[in-house]
Structure formats: structure tokens, C-alpha cells
Design a protein around this motif. Structure first.
Motif, short mmCIF file in Angstrom:
data_model
loop_
_atom_site.label_atom_id
_atom_site.label_comp_id
_atom_site.label_asym_id
_atom_site.label_seq_id
_atom_site.Cartn_x
_atom_site.Cartn_y
_atom_site.Cartn_z
N TYR A 60 0.78 -1.40 -0.13
CA TYR A 60 0.10 0.07 -0.08
C TYR A 60 0.79 1.40 0.08
O TYR A 60 0.36 2.36 0.06
N THR A 102 -7.49 -1.92 1.26
CA THR A 102 -6.74 -0.79 2.32
C THR A 102 -7.83 -0.65 3.61
O THR A 102 -9.13 -0.29 3.14
N GLY A 147 -2.90 -2.02 4.27
CA GLY A 147 -3.15 -2.77 2.99
C GLY A 147 -3.19 -4.02 3.04
O GLY A 147 -1.96 -4.29 3.81
#
Length: 596
Positions: free
Chosen positions: A313, A342, A348
């Protein structure tokens, strides 16, 4: 006899008369004693070779304190000493095969975590691990999931090191575990719910039963999944995250010391329904993806790998390089992304799924990594080097849509299908007999007639697990069982995992990968006879003492000959010992430690 009778009648020589009477009385008592002993003997000839099941046993189970049997009793004279700590480890936490400082110093490289692997000292040191100062009876389950005595695991480093991540904190005499973690910004319960939201097919506790948590920290992920009937094997190395596995076991959560370095993990192929890594600090793309190939080996076809880490992420160049490497590897492994989301805290998660057939492997443009040679994939993973190859997916039997087990809890009592790779299988009849006999033994004898306080038992180890019948019979008790399959016996560990239980391979001539004082009960069924040709039973008993908690029990089912060999050794450890029905030796460890 006539002369003796005349002496009695005529009452001559009163001293000889009294002596003759005493000899006759002694002979009569000896005959009665032998007859009584014989009435409790049991026939074990029907035991299955791969999983020695219990014999048919009368429900009435008289017990007698252990004593010399048929006059054949040898005292074991051994002067025990206390283990001494060294550079890099404390004596109270001594793990022989992981604290071999001399062997670690001689390593030429530590690049691939070689210093976290096993190096067992030869000969094994014959010493007993001391207790921490102020040691107390562990906090009982389920309270122990959230708090343990600080003096039992007096390691403050993680408290300071992870204070911003809510792993663990100190409160008076306790260590408290709030359920936080590096990736659990809103708590582990919220994290588990988030996974279920983005991947409904995971079906905690039904479709997904057996989980591996890599680099688990203090094992809160596995601890909270227990509420959903998910059994998680949490593992991490013994490293600078001081005593994280010891924290987990003290909490009553299944855990194990291991590392993904240059050797395979001690699990069979296709074992786990799901594997989880939350910032576990493993470089999955190292050495051409060898660590990730090891996960592929032990992940069940159709199983999930859940990865939560910054490359998932974050967009900086370092993280993106790692992400791109993972994309290339997972595509080469034929893993597909089934979810990537996420959460509200900005953390994430990506979920990969392993293929269920070999069609993708066979259709790849490049055979890299190659498919494994079939006979290599059957080897027990014990000191085995990592393979740079993909094991073939087992082909389901005719009439089966896939090799995935049926839903939990039906899975426990369902005979696993016969494997297609030539490894051990069990017939329906033998599986039913094994399950039924263990159910009878545990419910009729173990739980009610051996003097064990099962309310104080949480962490259990079956040292010779067979098909997992002992663990299956205890499934409704508030405990968990580490099923150990000895490496020199039949490879029954795949069947144990197929049933929805957990376990590892091990050689009991060496120390086990756990901290001292981590199990409440050790169970051994016909184990020791197979060890006597390879190692000294004194060293096996010493290891049992190391991993057993004070106040914990040892339950041995074995032949009377093996019990005669083991009992004097265990008495030398100042354990209380009781013999039941001439076949079950029950021992209880106390607080005794030898003088320094």
C-alpha cells in the motif's frame, strides 16, 4: 513336610517352628501378590503400527503407587546439575539446539538466517534449567490470553520496543496483551473482521481451519482466531524480539520456534489452509523467491496467502521494487490475486490463492521455477535444504471435485482421502478403529481415573501422535495439542493436518524448538522403545523436564519393560510417579531444582 508337621505337633524346637511358619506365610503372600499383578496386565498386540491405539481397558481403573515390579527394580543414581547461561542466552531460557554459541560462532555466513537454525550440541549437556526468580503457577486459560505473570517471562525489551504498536505492556505484576500489532492499528479483532469482509469465501472455522502465522510477534492474531474455531500455528525465530514465542506459549496460544532460512520448515506438503504474514520481515523475493517457494510447498491447493506489508500500500521506490518482484514471483507460481484492499487505518492487505490443478504450471511460457522431481517431494522435511521448484498439485480422487477437506468440525472425524503421491494412508476401518479406541481411552480413563487435574491443562504435546487420535479425543476440552510425528516412524503428519489439527516433525534424540516451561502435559504412547537404539533415555527425560511446567503432568502409555526403565530416571527428577493398570505411568513435576 512330615518332619515339619511332627515338629509343629510335638512343639519341639520353638525357634525352628516359628521360622518355618514365617517362611510358609511369606511364600503364600508372594503367590497372592503375583496373582494380583497378573490380573491388571493388558494385551497391546492389536496396536496399529503407525498409530499405537489404546488397548481394550476395563472401565474400573484401580491405581497403585509405583513400586518394584516382580522384584526387578534398579535405582538410578545421577547427580543433576543446573544449566549455566552463556553469551547470548540466559540459563532460565536455555534451548540447547538454538543456543549452541560455539557452533554459531563458527558459521561462515549469516546472510540467510543460518544463525537462527538448529545446531544441537553433542553430547547433550545433562543439566536442568533453573526457574526464574518469583516463578508462579501460570494464569489459567482463558484469562491468560490477555495477561500473564511478568516474573514467569521477565523480558521487558518488547514493552519498550513496541510501545507504540500495542503489542504488550506491563501492569503491576502482569504483562498485558491488548490485542494490538504492527498492522493491527484498530486491534486484531477489527483486522480479522476486515479480512472476512474482503474475502467472504475464507469462512473462518468452517472452510478455513488450520492457519500458519509467519513472524507472529506475540501471536495475538492466532489467539483471537481461536474464538472462530481456527487453529493457528504461530512461529517466529529466537531473535532480537525477545521471547515473543515464549510470551505466546505462556498465554496458552499454539506457537513454535522456527525460521525460513536455508532449510525447509518441519511441516508436510499441502498442510495449511491459509498462511498469514503481517510485516513478518521475511524477504520473499530473496534467492529467486526461495522463501516464497517454501510457503507454496506447505500451502494447501486452493489455500490463501494473506500478506499485509508496506509494499502492498505504499508507493515509494523501495516498496514498489519489492511489490514488482512479488508480482513476478506469484505469476510464475500461478498464484492469483483474489483481493487487495486498504482498511480504515490505511493498512493494505493482498490475498493470493494457490492453484488447484497443474494446468497453469504446464502452460507457462518459461519453466521457472521448474516442477519438482516427484520422489523428492515425499521426503520428510527434517534438516532438508530448501528446494527451488514447485511440487505438483495432488490429483483429486475420482468422484472428488477437489482435494480440499470437508468443512470443520466434520473434517475431524472424516477419513482423509488416500494420497496420490505414494505417502502413507489409512483404511476406513483402521481410521474408525483408531478414532473409537482413543475416544474410549480418553473419556473412560484419561479424563477421570488418572488423577490429572485437566482444568489446569492448556498446552498439551503428544510426543508420538500417530493419526492424531489422542488430540481428536480431547477436542471438546479447553486445550490445544501439538502433535509430534517422530521422523523415524511412519509419516502420518499429512493426515493430522487433513483432520484440522496441527503438528510438526521431530527427532526425540534432540531438543525440541520451544522455550523451557511451555507445556502443561506431555503424552507419550509407545515412544521410548524406538529411541533406545539411537539415544540415551536420560537425555529424553531431561528434555521432557525442560519443556514441562512445574505442576505439569507426564502421561506415559507403554510396556512394563519401558516403564521400568523410565520410572527411576523420572523419580531422580523428584517427580511424583504413579502406575495405573501396569500400563499407564502418570508423573507430576514439582518445583525442585538441584543446588547450584
Amino acid at each position: 513336610m512330615a518332619s515339619i508337621r511332627n515338629l509343629l505337633i510335638e512343639r519341639k524346637y520353638p525357634f525352628l517352628t516359628a521360622l518355618a511358619f514365617l517362611l510358609l506365610s511369606f511364600a503364600l503372600l508372594l503367590a497372592l501378590n503375583r496373582s494380583s499383578n497378573a490380573s491388571f496386565s493388558l494385551d497391546l498386540s492389536r496396536s496399529l503400527p503407525a498409530s499405537p491405539p489404546p488397548p481394550s481397558i476395563p472401565i474400573s481403573s484401580p491405581s497403585h503407587p509405583i513400586q518394584p515390579i516382580n522384584g526387578d527394580f534398579k535405582r538410578f543414581d545421577h547427580r543433576w546439575g543446573v544449566c549455566v547461561g552463556g553469551k547470548g542466552f540466559q540459563a532460565v531460557d536455555y534451548i540447547p539446539c538454538l543456543d549452541n554459541v560455539k557452533a554459531i560462532k563458527e558459521l561462515k555466513s549469516r546472510k540467510r538466517m543460518e544463525h537462527r537454525l538448529r545446531y544441537c550440541p553433542k553430547p547433550a549437556p545433562r543439566c536442568l534449567v533453573p526457574l526464574p526468580v518469583g516463578y508462579k503457577t501460570p494464569v489459567p486459560w482463558p484469562r491468560s490470553r490477555d495477561m500473564i505473570w511478568y516474573n514467569n517471562v521477565p523480558h521487558p525489551k518488547l514493552i519498550e520496543y513496541k510501545k507504540d504498536q500495542n503489542w504488550v505492556r506491563k501492569s503491576d505484576d502482569y504483562l498485558v496483551f491488548p490485542g494490538g500489532g504492527t498492522q493491527f492499528k484498530e486491534g486484531v479483532t477489527s483486522y480479522i473482521q476486515f479480512i472476512e469482509k474482503i474475502l467472504p469465501s475464507i469462512e473462518w472455522g468452517k472452510h478455513t481451519r488450520v492457519v500458519l502465522d509467519v513472524g507472529c510477534g506475540v501471536a495475538s492474531f492466532g489467539g483471537y482466531l481461536l474464538d472462530k474455531s481456527v487453529l493457528t500455528m504461530s512461529f517466529a525465530p529466537k531473535d532480537e524480539h525477545e521471547a515473543q514465542i515464549q510470551f505466546a506459549l505462556e498465554r496458552g496460544i499454539p506457537a513454535f520456534l522456527a525460521v525460513i532460512g536455508t532449510q525447509k520448515l518441519t511441516f508436510p506438503n499441502n498442510a495449511f489452509d491459509m498462511i498469514h504474514c503481517a510485516r513478518c520481515r521475511v524477504h520473499w523475493d530473496a534467492d529467486g523467491g526461495m522463501p516464497l517457494l517454501e510457503l507454496n510447498r506447505i500451502l494447501r491447493p486452493g489455500g490463501f496467502f494473506i500478506w499485509s506489508a508496506t509494499p502492498v500500500y505504499r508507493s515509494d521506490s523501495r516498496d514498489q521494487n519489492v511489490w514488482n518482484a512479488m508480482v513476478a514471483l506469484t505469476e510464475a507460481f500461478c498464484w492469483k490475486v483474489v483481493a487487495k484492499e486498504t482498511d480504515a487505518a490505511g493498512i493494505g492487505v493482498v490475498v493470493y490463492q494457490k492453484p488447484v490443478s497443474n494446468s497453469c504450471y504446464e502452460g507457462r511460457k518459461a519453466d521457472n521455477p521448474p516442477l519438482c522431481i516427484q520422489n523428492r517431494s515425499r521426503e520428510i522435511s527434517w534438516y532438508s535444504p530448501l528446494d527451488y521448484c514447485l511440487p505438483r498439485i495432488p490429483v483429486p480422487q475420482s468422484g472428488q471435485e477437489s482435494s480440499w477437506p470437508i468443512s470443520w468440525p466434520e473434517r475431524l472425524a472424516n477419513r482423509p482421502p488416500s494420497p496420490q503421491d505414494g505417502s502413507i494412508s489409512i483404511s476406513a476401518k483402521n481410521f474408525l478403529n483408531d478414532t473409537t479406541q482413543w475416544d474410549m481411552l480418553v473419556s473412560k480413563i484419561y479424563l477421570h481415573h488418572l488423577g490429572i487435574d485437566w482444568l489446569k491443562v492448556r498446552n498439551v504435546m503428544d510426543m508420538n501422535a500417530g493419526f492424531g487420535g489422542f488430540a481428536a479425543a480431547l477436542i471438546n476440552q479447553p486445550l490445544w495439542v501439538m502433535n509430534v510425528v517422530p521422523i523415524h516412524g511412519p509419516d502420518t503428519l499429512p493426515i493430522i493436518f487433513d483432520r484440522g489439527l496441527i503438528g510438526v516433525y521431530h527427532d526425540w534424540c534432540e531438543a525440541f524448538n520451544t522455550y523451557p516451561r511451555t507445556y502443561d502435559l506431555l503424552h507419550s504412547s509407545f515412544l521410548f522403545g524406538g529411541l533406545t537404539q539411537r539415544c540415551d533415555l536420560v537425555e529424553v527425560a531431561m528434555e521432557m523436564d525442560r519443556i514441562l511446567r512445574p505442576g505439569g503432568w507426564v502421561l506415559v502409555q507403554d510396556t512394563i519393560e519401558m516403564i521400568q526403565k523410565m520410572q527411576p530416571i523420572l523419580i531422580s527428577l523428584h517427580w511424583e510417579t504413579t502406575l495405573h493398570n501396569q500400563k499407564f505411568l502418570v508423573c507430576k513435576k514439582g518445583l525442585w531444582r538441584p543446588a547450584k
